[in-house]
Motif scaffolding. Structure first.
Motif, PDB file in Angstrom:
ATOM      1  N   ASN A  61       4.944   8.427   3.682  1.00  0.00           N
ATOM      2  CA  ASN A  61       6.129   8.672   4.467  1.00  0.00           C
ATOM      3  C   ASN A  61       6.394   7.970   5.623  1.00  0.00           C
ATOM      4  OD1 ASN A  61       8.648  10.193   3.754  1.00  0.00           O
ATOM      5  ND2 ASN A  61       8.050  11.809   5.695  1.00  0.00           N
ATOM      6  N   GLU A  62       5.667   6.723   5.749  1.00  0.00           N
ATOM      7  CA  GLU A  62       6.105   5.941   6.861  1.00  0.00           C
ATOM      8  C   GLU A  62       6.539   4.548   6.154  1.00  0.00           C
ATOM      9  OE1 GLU A  62       4.639   6.275  10.220  1.00  0.00           O
ATOM     10  OE2 GLU A  62       4.254   8.287   9.917  1.00  0.00           O
ATOM     11  N   GLU A  63       7.490   3.906   7.092  1.00  0.00           N
ATOM     12  CA  GLU A  63       7.692   2.708   6.672  1.00  0.00           C
ATOM     13  C   GLU A  63       6.808   1.651   6.874  1.00  0.00           C
ATOM     14  OE1 GLU A  63      12.252   1.840   7.292  1.00  0.00           O
ATOM     15  OE2 GLU A  63      11.332   1.898   9.175  1.00  0.00           O
ATOM     16  N   HIS A  64       6.451   0.365   5.841  1.00  0.00           N
ATOM     17  CA  HIS A  64       5.761  -0.520   5.940  1.00  0.00           C
ATOM     18  C   HIS A  64       6.323  -1.624   6.144  1.00  0.00           C
ATOM     19  CE1 HIS A  64       3.109  -3.823   4.347  1.00  0.00           C
ATOM     20  NE2 HIS A  64       2.022  -2.852   4.624  1.00  0.00           N
ATOM     21  N   ALA A  65       5.956  -1.998   7.658  1.00  0.00           N
ATOM     22  CA  ALA A  65       6.493  -3.308   8.343  1.00  0.00           C
ATOM     23  C   ALA A  65       5.915  -4.663   8.549  1.00  0.00           C
ATOM     24  CB  ALA A  65       7.219  -2.841   9.788  1.00  0.00           C
ATOM     25  N   THR A  66       6.186  -5.734   8.025  1.00  0.00           N
ATOM     26  CA  THR A  66       5.313  -7.034   8.466  1.00  0.00           C
ATOM     27  C   THR A  66       6.040  -7.818   9.181  1.00  0.00           C
ATOM     28  OG1 THR A  66       4.370  -6.329   6.195  1.00  0.00           O
ATOM     29  CG2 THR A  66       4.185  -8.680   7.131  1.00  0.00           C
ATOM     30  N   THR A  67       5.487  -8.330  10.102  1.00  0.00           N
ATOM     31  CA  THR A  67       6.469  -9.260  10.850  1.00  0.00           C
ATOM     32  C   THR A  67       6.071 -10.762  10.246  1.00  0.00           C
ATOM     33  OG1 THR A  67       5.772  -8.264  13.021  1.00  0.00           O
ATOM     34  CG2 THR A  67       6.266 -10.602  13.219  1.00  0.00           C
ATOM     35  N   LEU A  68       6.912 -11.373   9.690  1.00  0.00           N
ATOM     36  CA  LEU A  68       7.136 -12.769   9.035  1.00  0.00           C
ATOM     37  C   LEU A  68       6.993 -13.949   9.708  1.00  0.00           C
ATOM     38  CD1 LEU A  68       9.400 -11.753   5.873  1.00  0.00           C
ATOM     39  CD2 LEU A  68       6.909 -11.675   6.057  1.00  0.00           C
ATOM     40  N   LEU A  69       7.996 -13.764  11.047  1.00  0.00           N
ATOM     41  CA  LEU A  69       7.980 -14.684  11.952  1.00  0.00           C
ATOM     42  C   LEU A  69       8.198 -14.024  13.293  1.00  0.00           C
ATOM     43  CD1 LEU A  69       8.612 -17.966  12.372  1.00  0.00           C
ATOM     44  CD2 LEU A  69      11.080 -17.353  12.407  1.00  0.00           C
ATOM     45  N   SER A  70       7.666 -14.638  14.212  1.00  0.00           N
ATOM     46  CA  SER A  70       7.742 -14.330  15.811  1.00  0.00           C
ATOM     47  C   SER A  70       7.969 -15.616  16.542  1.00  0.00           C
ATOM     48  CB  SER A  70       6.417 -13.537  16.049  1.00  0.00           C
ATOM     49  OG  SER A  70       6.756 -13.077  17.520  1.00  0.00           O
ATOM     50  N   HIS A  71       9.236 -15.635  17.060  1.00  0.00           N
ATOM     51  CA  HIS A  71       9.412 -16.809  17.827  1.00  0.00           C
ATOM     52  C   HIS A  71      10.214 -16.410  18.955  1.00  0.00           C
ATOM     53  CE1 HIS A  71      12.304 -20.166  18.636  1.00  0.00           C
ATOM     54  NE2 HIS A  71      11.547 -20.924  17.933  1.00  0.00           N
TER      55      HIS A  71
ATOM     56  N   SER B 201      10.909   0.838   2.867  1.00  0.00           N
ATOM     57  CA  SER B 201      10.975   2.385   3.440  1.00  0.00           C
ATOM     58  C   SER B 201      10.385   3.328   2.346  1.00  0.00           C
ATOM     59  CB  SER B 201      12.382   2.740   3.571  1.00  0.00           C
ATOM     60  OG  SER B 201      12.842   1.945   4.594  1.00  0.00           O
ATOM     61  N   PRO B 202       9.807   4.497   2.470  1.00  0.00           N
ATOM     62  CA  PRO B 202       9.564   5.295   1.679  1.00  0.00           C
ATOM     63  C   PRO B 202      10.793   6.088   1.127  1.00  0.00           C
ATOM     64  CG  PRO B 202       8.837   6.244   3.824  1.00  0.00           C
ATOM     65  CD  PRO B 202       9.398   4.931   3.945  1.00  0.00           C
ATOM     66  N   PRO B 203      10.675   6.768  -0.066  1.00  0.00           N
ATOM     67  CA  PRO B 203      11.971   7.558  -0.582  1.00  0.00           C
ATOM     68  C   PRO B 203      12.311   8.880   0.490  1.00  0.00           C
ATOM     69  CG  PRO B 203      10.108   7.492  -2.234  1.00  0.00           C
ATOM     70  CD  PRO B 203       9.451   6.955  -0.782  1.00  0.00           C
ATOM     71  N   HIS B 204      13.512   8.702   0.494  1.00  0.00           N
ATOM     72  CA  HIS B 204      14.403   9.645   1.415  1.00  0.00           C
ATOM     73  C   HIS B 204      13.934   9.505   2.624  1.00  0.00           C
ATOM     74  CE1 HIS B 204      16.076  11.063  -2.479  1.00  0.00           C
ATOM     75  NE2 HIS B 204      14.432  11.218  -2.725  1.00  0.00           N
ATOM     76  N   PHE B 205      13.582   8.548   3.377  1.00  0.00           N
ATOM     77  CA  PHE B 205      13.050   8.204   4.704  1.00  0.00           C
ATOM     78  C   PHE B 205      14.208   8.579   5.838  1.00  0.00           C
ATOM     79  CE2 PHE B 205      12.343   5.270   8.152  1.00  0.00           C
ATOM     80  CZ  PHE B 205      11.085   5.798   8.589  1.00  0.00           C
TER      81      PHE B 205
ATOM     82  N   PRO C 267       0.883  -1.249  -0.079  1.00  0.00           N
ATOM     83  CA  PRO C 267      -0.100  -0.090  -0.148  1.00  0.00           C
ATOM     84  C   PRO C 267       1.040   0.949  -0.090  1.00  0.00           C
ATOM     85  CG  PRO C 267      -0.045  -1.067   2.035  1.00  0.00           C
ATOM     86  CD  PRO C 267       0.707  -2.017   1.324  1.00  0.00           C
ATOM     87  N   PRO C 268       0.191   2.355  -0.272  1.00  0.00           N
ATOM     88  CA  PRO C 268       0.992   3.479  -0.422  1.00  0.00           C
ATOM     89  C   PRO C 268       1.622   4.012   0.946  1.00  0.00           C
ATOM     90  CG  PRO C 268      -0.946   4.132  -1.168  1.00  0.00           C
ATOM     91  CD  PRO C 268      -1.149   2.688  -0.770  1.00  0.00           C
ATOM     92  N   LEU C 269       2.907   4.408   1.031  1.00  0.00           N
ATOM     93  CA  LEU C 269       3.672   4.657   2.486  1.00  0.00           C
ATOM     94  C   LEU C 269       3.425   5.842   3.073  1.00  0.00           C
ATOM     95  CD1 LEU C 269       7.008   3.070   0.958  1.00  0.00           C
ATOM     96  CD2 LEU C 269       5.400   1.990   2.251  1.00  0.00           C
TER      97      LEU C 269
ATOM     98  N   GLU D  37      14.854   6.164  -3.941  1.00  0.00           N
ATOM     99  CA  GLU D  37      13.314   6.332  -4.306  1.00  0.00           C
ATOM    100  C   GLU D  37      13.020   5.285  -5.574  1.00  0.00           C
ATOM    101  OE1 GLU D  37      10.868   9.775  -6.676  1.00  0.00           O
ATOM    102  OE2 GLU D  37      12.851  10.268  -5.665  1.00  0.00           O
ATOM    103  N   LYS D  38      13.911   4.954  -6.350  1.00  0.00           N
ATOM    104  CA  LYS D  38      13.616   4.001  -7.448  1.00  0.00           C
ATOM    105  C   LYS D  38      14.924   3.141  -7.503  1.00  0.00           C
ATOM    106  CE  LYS D  38      10.072   6.607 -10.167  1.00  0.00           C
ATOM    107  NZ  LYS D  38       9.618   6.940 -11.274  1.00  0.00           N
ATOM    108  N   PRO D  39      14.732   1.680  -7.067  1.00  0.00           N
ATOM    109  CA  PRO D  39      13.597   1.141  -6.423  1.00  0.00           C
ATOM    110  C   PRO D  39      13.647   1.637  -4.798  1.00  0.00           C
ATOM    111  CG  PRO D  39      15.419  -0.337  -6.615  1.00  0.00           C
ATOM    112  CD  PRO D  39      15.828   0.905  -7.362  1.00  0.00           C
ATOM    113  N   LEU D  40      12.407   1.388  -4.347  1.00  0.00           N
ATOM    114  CA  LEU D  40      12.469   1.771  -2.909  1.00  0.00           C
ATOM    115  C   LEU D  40      13.429   0.818  -2.149  1.00  0.00           C
ATOM    116  CD1 LEU D  40       8.358   1.886  -2.555  1.00  0.00           C
ATOM    117  CD2 LEU D  40      10.156   4.014  -2.625  1.00  0.00           C
ATOM    118  N   ALA D  41      13.782   1.341  -0.923  1.00  0.00           N
ATOM    119  CA  ALA D  41      14.595   0.357  -0.131  1.00  0.00           C
ATOM    120  C   ALA D  41      13.824  -0.722   0.490  1.00  0.00           C
ATOM    121  CB  ALA D  41      15.394   1.248   1.013  1.00  0.00           C
TER     122      ALA D  41
END
Length: 104
Positions: A15-25, A35-39, A11-13, A91-95
């Motif tokens: 100016n916020e990072e989009h973080a998803t937890t893939l594994l919680s152990h 990360s959005p551009p120039h974050f 989804p559009p960022l 910015e291109k590509p996003l980090a």
């Protein structure tokens, strides 16, 4: 078993990072981060070791005041209780990152 594609559109960022937890152990957490551009992040200083891998794009981190320029494929271990901050991202590509927090 959940299916997740690291390169699926996010989804559009906003100016916020989009973080998803893939594994919680009990000993580790794995995060996928875009990360959005120039974050620029807040200053972090976690109680656990953090291993990061930049999957795509470029980023500059400050670790204890020293700048580290990262490109796709670079990895870095940030020891527990080490001040660090994202200073800039491409910015291109996003980090896009994988981050692993190690709990002992």
């Amino acid at each position: 078993m959940a299916h997740y594609n690291l390169f699926a559109p996010k989804p559009p960022l906003n100016n916020e990072e989009h973080a998803t937890t893939l594994l919680s152990h009990s000993n580790a957490k794995i995060f996928h981060i875009v990360s959005p551009p120039h974050f620029q992040s807040d200053l972090f200083c976690q109680n656990e070791d953090e291993w990061v891998s930049l999957l795509q794009g470029e980023a500059t981190l400050a670790i204890e005041g020293e700048l580290h320029a990262l490109k796709a494929g670079d990895t870095l271990l940030i020891p527990a209780n080490t001040p660090h901050q994202v200073i800039d991202t491409s910015e291109k590509p996003l980090a896009m990152w994988l981050a692993v927090h190690l709990y002992m």
